[in-house]
Design a protein around this motif. Structure first.
Motif, PDB file in Angstrom:
ATOM      1  N   CYS A  34     -34.890   1.371 -27.540  1.00 54.39           N
ATOM      2  CA  CYS A  34     -34.431   1.180 -26.166  1.00 54.39           C
ATOM      3  C   CYS A  34     -35.367   0.255 -25.400  1.00 54.39           C
ATOM      4  O   CYS A  34     -36.486  -0.034 -25.837  1.00 54.39           O
ATOM      5  CB  CYS A  34     -34.334   2.528 -25.454  1.00 54.39           C
ATOM      6  SG  CYS A  34     -33.177   3.677 -26.224  1.00 54.39           S
ATOM      7  N   THR A  94     -36.192   0.781 -21.885  1.00 56.42           N
ATOM      8  CA  THR A  94     -37.004   1.518 -20.912  1.00 56.42           C
ATOM      9  C   THR A  94     -36.983   3.004 -21.251  1.00 56.42           C
ATOM     10  O   THR A  94     -36.146   3.475 -22.030  1.00 56.42           O
ATOM     11  CB  THR A  94     -36.455   1.332 -19.490  1.00 56.42           C
ATOM     12  OG1 THR A  94     -35.140   1.904 -19.421  1.00 56.42           O
ATOM     13  CG2 THR A  94     -36.397  -0.147 -19.115  1.00 56.42           C
ATOM     14  N   ILE A  95     -37.905   3.735 -20.615  1.00 55.22           N
ATOM     15  CA  ILE A  95     -37.944   5.179 -20.811  1.00 55.22           C
ATOM     16  C   ILE A  95     -36.663   5.808 -20.280  1.00 55.22           C
ATOM     17  O   ILE A  95     -36.109   6.736 -20.887  1.00 55.22           O
ATOM     18  CB  ILE A  95     -39.185   5.774 -20.113  1.00 55.22           C
ATOM     19  CG1 ILE A  95     -40.457   5.280 -20.806  1.00 55.22           C
ATOM     20  CG2 ILE A  95     -39.123   7.304 -20.110  1.00 55.22           C
ATOM     21  CD1 ILE A  95     -41.743   5.766 -20.170  1.00 55.22           C
ATOM     22  N   GLU A  96     -36.159   5.291 -19.144  1.00 52.04           N
ATOM     23  CA  GLU A  96     -34.917   5.822 -18.593  1.00 52.04           C
ATOM     24  C   GLU A  96     -33.770   5.624 -19.575  1.00 52.04           C
ATOM     25  O   GLU A  96     -32.941   6.528 -19.774  1.00 52.04           O
ATOM     26  CB  GLU A  96     -34.599   5.150 -17.258  1.00 52.04           C
ATOM     27  CG  GLU A  96     -35.550   5.484 -16.126  1.00 52.04           C
ATOM     28  CD  GLU A  96     -36.904   4.791 -16.255  1.00 52.04           C
ATOM     29  OE1 GLU A  96     -37.870   5.248 -15.628  1.00 52.04           O
ATOM     30  OE2 GLU A  96     -36.987   3.788 -17.014  1.00 52.04           O
ATOM     31  N   GLU A  97     -33.699   4.449 -20.188  1.00 54.96           N
ATOM     32  CA  GLU A  97     -32.646   4.179 -21.164  1.00 54.96           C
ATOM     33  C   GLU A  97     -32.775   5.113 -22.365  1.00 54.96           C
ATOM     34  O   GLU A  97     -31.771   5.604 -22.903  1.00 54.96           O
ATOM     35  CB  GLU A  97     -32.721   2.724 -21.621  1.00 54.96           C
ATOM     36  CG  GLU A  97     -31.577   2.298 -22.524  1.00 54.96           C
ATOM     37  CD  GLU A  97     -31.693   0.843 -22.942  1.00 54.96           C
ATOM     38  OE1 GLU A  97     -30.790   0.067 -22.603  1.00 54.96           O
ATOM     39  OE2 GLU A  97     -32.689   0.501 -23.610  1.00 54.96           O
ATOM     40  N   ASP A 144     -34.133   8.160 -22.370  1.00 56.87           N
ATOM     41  CA  ASP A 144     -33.713   9.501 -21.964  1.00 56.87           C
ATOM     42  C   ASP A 144     -32.190   9.609 -21.904  1.00 56.87           C
ATOM     43  O   ASP A 144     -31.608  10.628 -22.318  1.00 56.87           O
ATOM     44  CB  ASP A 144     -34.325   9.856 -20.604  1.00 56.87           C
ATOM     45  CG  ASP A 144     -35.833  10.067 -20.685  1.00 56.87           C
ATOM     46  OD1 ASP A 144     -36.329  10.356 -21.794  1.00 56.87           O
ATOM     47  OD2 ASP A 144     -36.511   9.926 -19.642  1.00 56.87           O
ATOM     48  N   ASP A 145     -31.530   8.549 -21.388  1.00 56.98           N
ATOM     49  CA  ASP A 145     -30.065   8.557 -21.328  1.00 56.98           C
ATOM     50  C   ASP A 145     -29.470   8.601 -22.732  1.00 56.98           C
ATOM     51  O   ASP A 145     -28.515   9.338 -22.998  1.00 56.98           O
ATOM     52  CB  ASP A 145     -29.558   7.318 -20.579  1.00 56.98           C
ATOM     53  CG  ASP A 145     -29.886   7.375 -19.093  1.00 56.98           C
ATOM     54  OD1 ASP A 145     -30.197   8.471 -18.587  1.00 56.98           O
ATOM     55  OD2 ASP A 145     -29.841   6.310 -18.432  1.00 56.98           O
ATOM     56  N   THR A 187     -42.175   7.772 -26.538  1.00 53.61           N
ATOM     57  CA  THR A 187     -42.532   6.730 -25.572  1.00 53.61           C
ATOM     58  C   THR A 187     -44.029   6.815 -25.316  1.00 53.61           C
ATOM     59  O   THR A 187     -44.740   7.642 -25.907  1.00 53.61           O
ATOM     60  CB  THR A 187     -41.770   6.921 -24.245  1.00 53.61           C
ATOM     61  OG1 THR A 187     -42.294   8.086 -23.572  1.00 53.61           O
ATOM     62  CG2 THR A 187     -40.276   7.110 -24.483  1.00 53.61           C
ATOM     63  N   GLN A 222     -45.268   8.116 -22.925  1.00 62.23           N
ATOM     64  CA  GLN A 222     -45.509   9.380 -22.235  1.00 62.23           C
ATOM     65  C   GLN A 222     -45.278  10.594 -23.135  1.00 62.23           C
ATOM     66  O   GLN A 222     -45.265  11.725 -22.658  1.00 62.23           O
ATOM     67  CB  GLN A 222     -44.588   9.469 -21.006  1.00 62.23           C
ATOM     68  CG  GLN A 222     -44.785   8.346 -20.009  1.00 62.23           C
ATOM     69  CD  GLN A 222     -43.800   8.396 -18.853  1.00 62.23           C
ATOM     70  OE1 GLN A 222     -42.966   9.300 -18.779  1.00 62.23           O
ATOM     71  NE2 GLN A 222     -43.878   7.423 -17.960  1.00 62.23           N
ATOM     72  N   VAL A 224     -39.132   3.595 -27.309  1.00 59.87           N
ATOM     73  CA  VAL A 224     -39.205   2.484 -26.361  1.00 59.87           C
ATOM     74  C   VAL A 224     -40.313   1.548 -26.833  1.00 59.87           C
ATOM     75  O   VAL A 224     -41.474   1.705 -26.463  1.00 59.87           O
ATOM     76  CB  VAL A 224     -39.492   2.967 -24.929  1.00 59.87           C
ATOM     77  CG1 VAL A 224     -39.537   1.781 -23.965  1.00 59.87           C
ATOM     78  CG2 VAL A 224     -38.434   3.954 -24.484  1.00 59.87           C
ATOM     79  N   ARG A 249     -31.851  -2.343 -26.774  1.00 58.25           N
ATOM     80  CA  ARG A 249     -32.546  -3.342 -25.969  1.00 58.25           C
ATOM     81  C   ARG A 249     -32.182  -4.736 -26.449  1.00 58.25           C
ATOM     82  O   ARG A 249     -31.807  -4.947 -27.607  1.00 58.25           O
ATOM     83  CB  ARG A 249     -34.044  -3.151 -26.058  1.00 58.25           C
ATOM     84  CG  ARG A 249     -34.582  -3.202 -27.482  1.00 58.25           C
ATOM     85  CD  ARG A 249     -36.084  -3.197 -27.505  1.00 58.25           C
ATOM     86  NE  ARG A 249     -36.586  -4.371 -26.819  1.00 58.25           N
ATOM     87  CZ  ARG A 249     -37.872  -4.624 -26.646  1.00 58.25           C
ATOM     88  NH1 ARG A 249     -38.769  -3.782 -27.069  1.00 58.25           N
ATOM     89  NH2 ARG A 249     -38.272  -5.712 -26.034  1.00 58.25           N
TER      90      ARG A 249
END
Length: 812
Positions: free
Chosen positions: A281, A283-286, A288-289, A310, A312, A337, A356
Motif C-alpha cells: 500500500c 499509506t498507513i491509512e490505505e 488499514d482500509d 508499517t 508503527q 506500507v 500503490r
C-alpha cells in the motif's frame, strides 16, 4: 599483511561444500578475481532477487577467512535486512547459512562494546564479521550521536576509526544501490572507511554504478534456469479494477493455490506450505482500509489472519511476521506500507497486489522479488505452485511493455484470433484498456520482438478465468499418478547412509607433551591450611553476653606422605579403572607412558625415591583424570557408513504436465530441459526428463536400444536412490540400468567441460567407493557397478553400449 589470491580451486571447494547454485559460484569466482589486487576498488554484482545473495555473502566471507582476512563489514540499508543478516550468521537460528568452515566472530551494535569483542578486535588472526546498518555508521551531527563514532574503553578508540585503520578490511554492501554517490551521507559512511575492497550486491544497480558492475545474472535468466518462481500477471477481461475487486481476486487466487498445495502435499507427503497473499500500500491509512476489507467474509474472512506491517507496527506484529513461514502460522495475508520491499526473504508468498503506484521499475522488481523464492528450493513441476501471481496494475503493464526491464526479451506478443504469433502482432500497449490484450502463453517457441526464441518465458500472462481453469486442471492432475510400466522390476537400491559417531578413544591419543604440561603444575607440595576460629564472648550494651567467632592466624596442618612409586601406581590404576578406557595391554602401556610423562613434568625423574604429600597426590590424581576426560570429550567425530535398502522408483508419482515423444525432438521442436519424454521401450517408468540433451538424453536412448540392457531408470531427486558423500551432501546419479547378466549399473553422464571439476571428481571417487563397499557387503544381494561417461566418449561410441564400456572402462 599478505592480501588474497584468486584461487579457483578454493572457490570450487567452497561452492561444493555450501552447495552453491551455478550463478552464485560464478559470482564468487568473478568477485574474487576482481578484488584480488587489493587496491581499494569497488565492484558490483547484479543478481536477481531470490537467487541467493546471502549465500554469496557467506561464501565470500568463507573465502576471505581461508585467505587470512580478519575484518569483514557487512553494511545493510536498514534494520530489517540487518536483523536478517545477523540471523544468517548466528548458529542455531532457523535462517543460519550452513556450510561455512570458518567460524567468524559476529560483531553487532549490541555486542561490540564488550571486553571479549575488544580482545578479538586486537587479534589479527581472528575473523570478525561486523554487521551494521548504514544509519549506525554515518557521521554524527550536532543533534545526533553514533556509538560507533564514540571512543570505547575496550577497543581503545572508536569502532569506526578501528575499521578505518584495519589493513585488510573488506566491505560487503548489501542492496548496494542505496549507497549511491548521490546519497552523500550514506556514501560517505561506506566509502570513507577506505577498505581494501568494496563489494556491492544488488538486484537493482543504480544507473550511475553501471561501470562498476562485474557480474550480472538477470531475473529472466533465473526464471529460465528454474531458480525462482515464474511470475504470472493475472488480469480481468471485464476491465474492473477497483481496490475491492483486486483484493477479492487476490484472495481467490490464494485459496486456489492453497487447495492445490494441500492436494500436492497429500500426494507427496512433503511439508505443507501455507500460501500467503502480500499487499503493498501507499499509506498507513490505505493499509488499514485494505486490512479491513480483507477481514470481511468473501475475502480472507478472519482479522487474525491479516497482518499489517508499517513503521508503527508493534513487537507482537513483527514477531508474527517472523513466523509467517511456519506451517502452523495463522497468517494468510501480509499488508505492508513500503516496509518490506527489500530484505524480507520468505518462501511462501504466492500472490502479490500492489495498491500503490510504483515509482520506478526498480521498485517494481523489488516488490516482485518478495514472491520469487521457491518454497522447496526447487520447482516441483506443478505450475500453480511454481509461480507467483501478480494482480494486474498499470505499473505492471508498463513493466510488460518495456522489453528491456529484465534485461532479456521476455515480452511475448499476443496471439491473434487465428493463433498466429509474430512481430506484427499488437502489443499490450496497443490493446484497449478494457481487456488489456493479455492472453495465456505457453512454452512453445515464440517470435519475440522479431526474433525467434526457444520458448523459455520469463513471464506468463493469464486471465482470471484461465487461472481458475489451470487450478482445476492441476488438482485433477495431482490425483493422477505416474507408475512403473507393467512387468517392470522394483530396484532394491543399497543406499549408503552416513552416521556421525565419536571416534574410538585410546590413551595413545594423549600426547607426552600434554601430560608433562599438566604435571608441571605439581612440582611443589601443597600445604594443608589449619584454620583456627576463636569463639569469644563480649558484653552487649544491655548487659547480655554475645558469643562471636573470630578468625585466628591459620597454621599448616600435618599430612601423610607416600613414596612416589605408590603415587605412580595409584595414577595408573585410576586411569585403567575409568569406564572410558578399555582393559588391554596396549592401554596399560599407554597409561604407564602418560603417567611417567606427567610425573616427569612434576620434576620426578626415573629412579627418584621421593615422597609426596597426600594433598599433592590427590590434587594430581584429580587433575590428571580431568585431562584424560577432556581429551575423551574432544575426540574427533568419524563418519560411519551403513547400507539401507530402498525401493525405487516410488510406486506412485504425480503425473507430469509437459510431455512429448522423445522421437519428435528436432530443430522445429527442440529439446527442453525438464520436459518429460515418452516413447521408451525399456524404461521402468513410461516418462523421463533430462537436464542435458548431449549426455543424459543420449545415454537414455543408448540404454533403451542396447541389447545387453533389460531395464533402465532415470533417477530423480525425488527418488531415494542417492549416494551420501563424506561431507553429508547427496549425490544423485543419472541412471540405474540392469543388464542381461543381472548386474546393476549406476551411470553418470557429464559434459567434457564439467568432467574435471573438483566436485565431479569427488563424486566419481565416492561412487566407485560405494560400488566396492556394496559388492563387499553381505547385506547387498546384487552386483553393482559404477560407470562414468563423458560427452566425448558418447560421441565416439556410435551409440553402442559395448563400445562405451571399452572407451570408459568401469572400475573392476
Amino acid at each position: 599483511m599478505t592480501w588474497i589470491e584468486a584461487d579457483e580451486a578454493l572457490v570450487d571447494d567452497i561452492a561444493s561444500r555450501m552447495d552453491l547454485r551455478i550463478p552464485n559460484r560464478n559470482a564468487l569466482k568473478t568477485i574474487v578475481e576482481h578484488i584480488a589486487p587489493g587496491d581499494g576498488r569497488e565492484v558490483v554484482a547484479d543478481l536477481a532477487t531470490g537467487v541467493g545473495k546471502t549465500y554469496i555473502t557467506a561464501a565470500l566471507i568463507d573465502y576471505l577467512g581461508e585467505q587470512g582476512v580478519s575484518n569483514v563489514l557487512i553494511v545493510t540499508p536498514g534494520r530489517t535486512i540487518q536483523e536478517k543478516t545477523i540471523a544468517n550468521f548466528t548458529p542455531g537460528h532457523a535462517k543460519f547459512v550452513p556450510g561455512m568452515e570458518t567460524n567468524p566472530l559476529l560483531v553487532t551494535a549490541e555486542n561490540f562494546a564488550r571486553g571479549q569483542v575488544g580482545d578479538a578486535l586486537r587479534d589479527g588472526s581472528a575473523l570478525k564479521v561486523f554487521v551494521f546498518n548504514v544509519q549506525q555508521l554515518i557521521r554524527p551531527t550536532a543533534n545526533t550521536s553514533r556509538r560507533v563514532r564514540e571512543v570505547d574503553e575496550f577497543i581503545g578508540a572508536d569502532l569506526y576509526s578501528h575499521l578505518q585503520e584495519a589493513d585488510d578490511l573488506v566491505v560487503i554492501a548489501d542492496e548496494h544501490h542505496v549507497y549511491r554517490s548521490q546519497a552523500r551521507a550514506f556514501s560517505a559512511a561506506v566509502r570513507d572507511l577506505h577498505p581494501r575492497a568494496l563489494v556491492g550486491l544488488t538486484a537493482t544497480p543504480d544507473a550511475a554504478d553501471e561501470q562498476k558492475v562485474i557480474f550480472r545474472y538477470s531475473l529472466a535468466k533465473a526464471i529460465a534456469d528454474e531458480l525462482v518462481k515464474v511470475p504470472v500477471i493475472a488480469y480481468r477481461e471485464d476491465g474492473h479494477n477497483s481496490v475491492r475487486t483486486q483484493l477479492a481476486d487476490a484472495c481467490h487466487l490464494r485459496r486456489l493455490k492453497a487447495q492445490v498445495m494441500t492436494d500436492w502435499h497429500t500426494e507427496r507427503g512433503n511439508q505443507l506450505v501455507n500460501p500467503v497473499l502480500f499487499v503493498v500500500c501507499q499509506t498507513i491509512e490505505e493499509a488499514d482500509d485494505a486490512a479491513a476489507i480483507l477481514a470481511e467474509d468473501g475475502f480472507i474472512g478472519d482479522p487474525n489472519a491479516v497482518l499489517v506491517i508499517t513503521s508503527q507496527s508493534s513487537d507482537d506484529a513483527l514477531k508474527a511476521l517472523e513466523r509467517v513461514e511456519n506451517p502452523d502460522s495463522p497468517i494468510q495475508c501480509v499488508v505492508s506500507v513500503n516496509k518490506l520491499r527489500e530484505g524480507w526473504d520468505v518462501k511462501n508468498i504466492s500472490v502479490i497486489v500492489a495498491l500503490r503506484k510504483l515509482a520506478s521499475e526498480a521498485l517494481t522488481e523489488q516488490i516482485l522479488g518478495r514472491g520469487l523464492r521457491l518454497p522447496y528450493g526447487r520447482r516441483v513441476g506443478v505450475p500453480m505452485l511454481d509461480s507467483v501471481d501478480l494482480i494486474a496494475h498499470e505499473s505492471y503493464r508498463r513493466l510488460l511493455a518495456n522489453k528491456n526491464v529484465l534485461l532479456e526479451k521476455v515480452l511475448v506478443a499476443p496471439q491473434d484470433t487465428a493463433g498466429r504469433t509474430g512481430s506484427n502482432a499488437a502489443t499490450p500497449e496497443a490493446e484497449p484498456a478494457a481487456t488489456q490484450g493479455l492472453l495465456p502463453l505457453t512454452n512453445a517457441p515464440q517470435v519475440i520482438n522479431g526474433e525467434e526464441t526457444d520458448g523459455s518465458l520469463a513471464m506468463i500472462l493469464a486471465s482470471m478465468d484461465a487461472l481458475d481453469a489451470e487450478a482445476q486442471t492441476e488438482r485433477e492432475r495431482l490425483h493422477q499418478v505416474l507408475k512403473p510400466v507393467a512387468g517392470a522390476p522394483t530396484i532394491r537400491f543399497p543406499r549408503r547412509e552416513r552416521e556421525i559417531r565419536p571416534s574410538r578413544f585410546t590413551l595413545s591419543d594423549v600426547t607426552s607433551q600434554d601430560a608433562r604440561r599438566e604435571g608441571a603444575r605439581f612440582m611443589t607440595e601443597i600445604a594443608i591450611p589449619l584454620r583456627r576460629d576463636a569463639l569469644d564472648a563480649t558484653h552487649t550494651i544491655d548487659g547480655d553476653v554475645q558469643v562471636v567467632r573470630r578468625a585466628e592466624v591459620s597454621e599448616v596442618a600435618t599430612q601423610n606422605f607416600m613414596p612416589v612409586d605408590k603415587v605412580r601406581d595409584n595414577l595408573v590404576n585410576r586411569l585403567m579403572n575409568l569406564p572410558l578406557i578399555e582393559w588391554n595391554l596396549s592401554e596399560f602401556n599407554a597409561a604407564k607412558r602418560v603417567v611417567d610423562k606427567f610425573l616427569e613434568g612434576a620434576g620426578v625423574t626415573s629412579g627418584d625415591q621421593v615422597d609426596w604429600g597426600e594433598a599433592r597426590a590427590q590434587a594430581a590424581t584429580f587433575a590428571f583424570e580431568s585431562l584424560i576426560r577432556s581429551r575423551f570429550a574432544s575426540r574427533v567425530m568419524d563418519a560411519v557408513f551403513r547400507f539401507r535398502i530402498v525401493n525405487v522408483p516410488p510406486p506412485l508419482q504425480p503425473m507430469p504436465v509437459d510431455v512429448a515423444d522423445h522421437m519428435m525432438i528436432s530443430s522445429s521442436q527442440p529439446f527442453l530441459r525438464g520436459r518429460f519424454y515418452s516413447g521408451w521401450v525399456k524404461s521402468i517408468l513410461p516418462l523421463a526428463s533430462f537436464d542435458a540433451e548431449r549426455t543424459e538424453l543420449r545415454l537414455a536412448r543408448i540404454l533403451d536400444a542396447a541389447s545387453q540392457i533389460r531395464w533402465w531408470l532415470r533417477i530423480s531427486t525425488q527418488d531415494q536412490a542417492y549416494l551420501e558423500m563424506d561431507d553429508g551432501t547427496r549425490y544423485f546419479p543419472d541412471f540405474i540400468a540392469i543388464d542381461s547378466d543381472g548386474v546393476h549399473w549406476v551411470v553418470e553422464g557429464k559434459s567434457d567441460r564439467d568432467a574435471d571439476r573438483a566436485d565431479v571428481v569427488r563424486r566419481k571417487a565416492s561412487a566407485e567407493s560405494w560400488a566396492r563397499a556394496a559388492n563387499d557387503s553381505d547385506a547387498v544381494e546384487t552386483t553393482w557397478r559404477y560407470l562414468f561417461v563423458t560427452e566425448s566418449v558418447l560421441r565416439q561410441s556410435a551409440n553402442n553400449w559395448a563400445t562405451i564400456l571399452t572407451l570408459a572402462p568401469p572400475e573392476d
